[in-house]
Write an enzyme that holds these catalytic residues in place. Structure first.
Site, PDB file in Angstrom:
ATOM      1  N   GLY A  12      -2.582 -14.671 -32.374  1.00 33.62           N
ATOM      2  CA  GLY A  12      -2.626 -15.842 -33.259  1.00 33.62           C
ATOM      3  C   GLY A  12      -3.717 -15.695 -34.301  1.00 33.62           C
ATOM      4  N   ASP A  70     -16.201 -15.277 -33.874  1.00 31.41           N
ATOM      5  CA  ASP A  70     -16.392 -15.937 -32.589  1.00 31.41           C
ATOM      6  C   ASP A  70     -16.271 -17.415 -32.871  1.00 31.41           C
ATOM      7  OD1 ASP A  70     -16.880 -15.480 -29.731  1.00 31.41           O
ATOM      8  OD2 ASP A  70     -18.504 -16.890 -30.088  1.00 31.41           O
ATOM      9  N   PHE A 157      -2.292 -21.979 -31.672  1.00 38.76           N
ATOM     10  CA  PHE A 157      -2.642 -21.387 -30.381  1.00 38.76           C
ATOM     11  C   PHE A 157      -3.815 -22.154 -29.777  1.00 38.76           C
ATOM     12  CE2 PHE A 157      -6.656 -19.313 -31.478  1.00 38.76           C
ATOM     13  CZ  PHE A 157      -6.588 -19.310 -32.857  1.00 38.76           C
ATOM     14  N   GLY A 158      -4.236 -21.697 -28.603  1.00 35.72           N
ATOM     15  CA  GLY A 158      -5.442 -22.244 -27.973  1.00 35.72           C
ATOM     16  C   GLY A 158      -5.410 -23.762 -27.846  1.00 35.72           C
ATOM     17  N   HIS A 183     -11.804 -24.320 -39.497  1.00 36.36           N
ATOM     18  CA  HIS A 183     -13.074 -23.595 -39.380  1.00 36.36           C
ATOM     19  C   HIS A 183     -12.900 -22.133 -39.789  1.00 36.36           C
ATOM     20  CE1 HIS A 183     -10.544 -23.355 -35.915  1.00 36.36           C
ATOM     21  NE2 HIS A 183     -11.313 -22.517 -35.255  1.00 36.36           N
TER      22      HIS A 183
END
Ligand code: IMP
Length: 201
Positions: A12, A70, A157-158, A183
């Site tokens: 993703g 990250d 996703f996530g 973000h």
């Protein structure tokens, strides 16, 4: 064409990176193509530190430029958790079989009874690019939103189905709509500008 390894094993995210760097004179290669066996422990306490750890390890292993993102979700009512531990959130409760779905359920459970105005949260993304000759670029992007009361939507996703901006969850937005406010979209646009400057040098 400058070859850059995208330090992610998440399909993703790789798709988002490809969209966001389209048109630049770079060839994006995935971690899976060049060194799938390499494991990097995310031992940093900030998003920037973890991005640097991943990018530096891949650059060192491959001799190619590498960039890593990250990212994570910081929820105010949970004192900023899961933060840098977003990918591993709830492991102690959910065990090795934890999925995005079970992690989202855990977040919703921990926020039971918390009213909308106190469900504020933000996604954060730090991007770090390391070049073999030692130069580094670091960028950060944040997206303010809130945790909804249920999972909605099938895109992305996530944690997308529980993170809302306005009336819709990230998972109810198209890829392009999400990129415009996310973000990672913000961090990547900054990164894109810095990379374009670097390519001109
Ligand atoms: P990372 O891959 O170490 O950066 O871990 C990021 C964690 O945050 C993973 O659990 C992702 O699923 C989650 N995450 C990061 N960005 C997003 C996003 O844009 N949408 C949903 N979940 C995200």
């Amino acid at each position: 064409m400058l070859k850059i390894v995208a330090a992610t094993k998440n399909k993703g995210k790789l798709e988002e990176f490809r969209r966001l760097l389209e048109g630049l004179a770079v060839e994006l290669i995935s971690w899976a193509e060049v060194c799938p066996e390499l494991e990097v422990e995310e031992t940093g306490t900030t998003f920037e530190q973890n991005a640097l750890l991943k990018a530096a390890a891949i650059c060192e292993r491959t001799g190619l430029a590498a960039f890593a993102d990250d990212s994570g979700l910081c929820i105010d009512a949970l004192n900023g958790e899961p933060g840098v531990y977003t990918a591993r959130y709830g492991a102690e409760l959910l065990g090795a079989g934890a999925t995005d779905d079970s992690r989202m359920d855990l977040v919703l459970k921990r926020l039971e009874g918390v009213p909308k105005e106190r469900r504020t949260a933000r996604f954060v993304s730090a991007i770090c690019c390391v070049f073999p000759e030692g130069k580094r670029l670091t960028c950060r992007g944040e997206c303010e939103g809130y945790i909804g009361f249920s999972k909605e939507g099938t895109e992305g996703f996530g944690y997308d189905p529980i993170f809302y901006v306005g009336e819709r969850s990230f998972a109810q937005m198209s890829g392009g709509e999400k990129d415009a406010i996310s973000h990672r979209g913000k961090a990547m646009r900054r990164f894109r500008e810095e990379l374009a400057g670097f390519l001109k040098q």
